[in-house]
Motif scaffolding. Structure first.
Motif: not given
Length: 78
Positions: A25-28, A52-57, A63-67
């Motif tokens: 549900g992060l990027l539909r 999303i990619l920056v936060l993941k990096e 889960e936190d990125i989704g929030r």
């Protein structure tokens, strides 16, 4: 609108990753064709994918990125 393969090449991520982000549900996709199941993404979705990619990096769990995305937390410093 770009099919998933085109969008993945532009964004330099795998189609598998895009499908995974959709599942979470992060990027539909902007649109999914009901007759053939093709996923279509818009150029306007690139900034969200990049976020999303920056936060993941930076080490954020997905889960936190989704929030962060669902709560509309701004990246601006004021």
């Amino acid at each position: 609108m770009f099919r998933i393969g085109e969008f993945s090449r532009i964004a330099r991520v795998s189609m598998r990753l895009l499908r995974y982000y959709e599942e979470l549900g992060l990027l539909r996709p902007d649109h999914t064709d009901r007759s053939n199941g093709y996923r279509y993404y818009s150029a306007a979705q690139l900034p969200q994918l990049n976020r999303i990619l920056v936060l993941k990096e930076l080490g954020f769990p997905l889960e936190d990125i989704g929030r962060v995305l669902s709560e509309g937390v701004s990246a601006r410093l004021t």
